[in-house]
Design an enzyme around this catalytic site. Structure first.
Site, PDB file in Angstrom:
ATOM      1  N   GLU A 125       0.046  -7.772  11.548  1.00 41.72           N
ATOM      2  CA  GLU A 125       0.032  -6.659  10.590  1.00 41.72           C
ATOM      3  C   GLU A 125       0.741  -7.114   9.316  1.00 41.72           C
ATOM      4  OE1 GLU A 125      -0.200  -3.892   8.270  1.00 41.72           O
ATOM      5  OE2 GLU A 125      -1.045  -3.203  10.189  1.00 41.72           O
ATOM      6  N   GLN A 139       0.834  -1.196   0.000  1.00 40.27           N
ATOM      7  CA  GLN A 139       0.000   0.000   0.000  1.00 40.27           C
ATOM      8  C   GLN A 139       0.876   1.255   0.000  1.00 40.27           C
ATOM      9  OE1 GLN A 139      -2.218  -0.503   3.685  1.00 40.27           O
ATOM     10  NE2 GLN A 139      -0.344  -1.154   4.692  1.00 40.27           N
ATOM     11  N   HIS A 180      -9.390   4.451  19.187  1.00 40.53           N
ATOM     12  CA  HIS A 180      -8.722   3.336  19.855  1.00 40.53           C
ATOM     13  C   HIS A 180      -9.363   3.000  21.207  1.00 40.53           C
ATOM     14  CE1 HIS A 180      -5.113   4.314  17.168  1.00 40.53           C
ATOM     15  NE2 HIS A 180      -5.571   3.129  16.797  1.00 40.53           N
ATOM     16  N   ASP A 217      -8.611  -4.296  13.590  1.00 37.81           N
ATOM     17  CA  ASP A 217      -8.250  -2.882  13.442  1.00 37.81           C
ATOM     18  C   ASP A 217      -7.731  -2.682  12.029  1.00 37.81           C
ATOM     19  OD1 ASP A 217      -7.558  -0.282  13.814  1.00 37.81           O
ATOM     20  OD2 ASP A 217      -6.046  -0.644  15.363  1.00 37.81           O
ATOM     21  N   ASP A 231      -0.278   0.913  13.614  1.00 43.14           N
ATOM     22  CA  ASP A 231       0.125   2.165  14.261  1.00 43.14           C
ATOM     23  C   ASP A 231       0.379   1.992  15.747  1.00 43.14           C
ATOM     24  OD1 ASP A 231      -2.512   2.580  15.691  1.00 43.14           O
ATOM     25  OD2 ASP A 231      -3.216   2.772  13.634  1.00 43.14           O
ATOM     26  N   ASP A 244      -0.592 -12.101   6.327  1.00 45.91           N
ATOM     27  CA  ASP A 244      -1.965 -11.782   5.953  1.00 45.91           C
ATOM     28  C   ASP A 244      -2.915 -12.225   7.053  1.00 45.91           C
ATOM     29  OD1 ASP A 244      -4.231 -11.225   4.072  1.00 45.91           O
ATOM     30  OD2 ASP A 244      -4.456 -13.404   4.256  1.00 45.91           O
ATOM     31  N   GLY A 245      -3.755 -11.307   7.533  1.00 40.85           N
ATOM     32  CA  GLY A 245      -4.642 -11.612   8.648  1.00 40.85           C
ATOM     33  C   GLY A 245      -5.628 -12.722   8.355  1.00 40.85           C
TER      34      GLY A 245
END
Length: 408
Positions: A214, A139, A170, A269, A194, A246-247
């Site tokens: 992530e 990305q 959050h 998230d 993040d 990859d989630g």
């Protein structure tokens, strides 16, 4: 004026000079119809600040105006707007449409960065020249300063988080479910590079391990360097285990592995299923198949938390995801919070077969916050907890019943 180039010139030149813009060249060209009669005028003024163009259409009793200025050494936007308004008034149209677009940055280099909430509505803020602007294998990542939000992170053109408003998102994503659970020990965060969700979860002393899955390690590394006010060191906390995967694949494997760990909390998230510029990196993690795999990866008494999008701007997505959760879990508690950086009321949900945050009384929330010494909260408290789940009627109705668009 629609037919006479000299009359048009007198108006345009006088008003341009009066607006404080600098003419460096001009051209006024009259057109003729096939029979030799006058048929409109095209004019262009070359400006030190850029240009002005006018086209008259007498057969339609119409005029098009284009005032275009640059803001390199000073902000000329007010001069351009004033000139446009004066010219519109001079033509005295019965109807008119105006479009005001910000080109480039102002004198300080700040640029208005917009994100499309829908094809018809955008939201944004002015950003300084990027501190980071890079294309990872997954990305486009950008971090920039802003006057209102502090440092801002955008992924594929979509606003993700900022230093000054991150707590809206959050704290609301994490604490309603974490407080409802009597003693969360192990958590999985899918996305969340993040570090803001990890930082909030670590405020609960019972947390022994957070698996932060992530897909993009560059997000974590850049957050480490630039977004310390958001993660506050959580990305390097020993209880946070990093998985660069990859989630969707990670959760599917966890669900199949009967001997593997089970999670008290799973937090999705994620970026939106489709971001502002069309990226669908996280789309698989919103499917019914994925949500059911999340359920299989939960420990007894565990809960899943995810965001649903804006109930106003994304009602179909909100309703669809609520239906998929309803098809997978016994208890689904949607809730909302306004997120300033997103420019909208935002939807989230806690889903579980065992616990329901709507059943937790105020005194229980107060006691657990005190017993766990959960501090430095700017949004969430014992009064906010039940208020989050008090939904307007239009939100209550979105996806409240299983329908024909459940999908996969």
């Amino acid at each position: 004026m629609l037919l006479d180039p000299e009359q048009l010139r007198q108006l345009v030149v006088a008003q341009t000079i009066g607006a404080g813009l600098t003419i460096v060249g001009e051209k006024f060209h009259p057109f003729q119809a096939a029979d030799g009669s006058a048929a409109g005028v095209t004019c262009a003024l070359l400006l030190a600040e850029s240009h002005l163009a006018i086209h008259t259409w007498p057969e339609r009793r119409a005029v098009t105006l284009d005032v275009y200025v640059c803001n390199y050494t000073e902000d000329n936007s007010a001069k351009a707007s004033g000139l446009l308004d004066t010219l519109i008034a001079a033509f005295a149209p019965a109807q008119w449409q105006t479009h005001r677009l910000q080109r480039g940055g102002d004198a300080s280099g700040h640029t208005l960065a917009l994100e499309q909430l829908t094809p018809h509505t955008a939201y944004g803020t002015r950003l300084a020249p990027p501190l980071v602007q890079t294309q990872s294998p997954f990305q486009r990542i950008e971090i920039a300063d802003s006057a209102e939000f502090g440092k801002v992170m955008r992924l594929d053109g979509a606003y993700m988080t900022s230093e000054r408003d991150e707590f809206f998102y959050h704290e609301c994503l994490v604490h309603p479910a974490a407080i409802t659970h009597p003693q969360p020990r192990r958590a999985l965060i899918v996305g969340g590079g993040d570090g803001g969700s990890s930082e909030e979860l670590l405020k609960h002393p019972s947390i022994e391990e957070i698996t932060l899955c992530e897909i993009d390690p560059e997000v974590i590394e850049l957050a480490r360097r630039h977004l310390q006010k958001i993660h506050r060191g959580a990305l390097d906390e020993p209880r946070v285990r990093h998985v660069a995967q990859d989630g969707f694949a990670f959760v599917q494997q966890a669900a199949r592995d009967a001997a593997g760990p089970r999670y008290d909390l799973i937090l999705l998230d994620l970026t939106d299923p489709q971001t502002a510029d069309g990226s669908a990196l996280a789309a698989d993690c919103y499917t019914l198949e994925f949500l059911q795999a999340c359920k299989a990866a939960l420990a007894p008494g565990g809960a899943l938390v995810m965001h649903l999008g804006s109930p106003f701007h994304h009602p179909q997505r909100f309703g669809l995801l609520r239906q998929r959760l309803n098809a997978s879990f016994r208890h689904v508690a949607p809730y909302t919070a306004y997120v300033p950086l997103y420019g909208a009321l935002w939807g989230m949900a806690v889903a579980s077969d065992s616990i329901d945050p709507r059943d937790v009384e105020r005194n229980t929330v107060t006691a657990r916050l005190q017993d766990r010494a959960v501090g430095e909260l700017q949004y969430y408290n014992a009064d906010v907890h039940p208020a989050l789940f008090a939904l307007p009627n239009f939100v209550q109705n979105l996806g409240a019943h299983l329908g024909t668009y459940l999908g996969t």
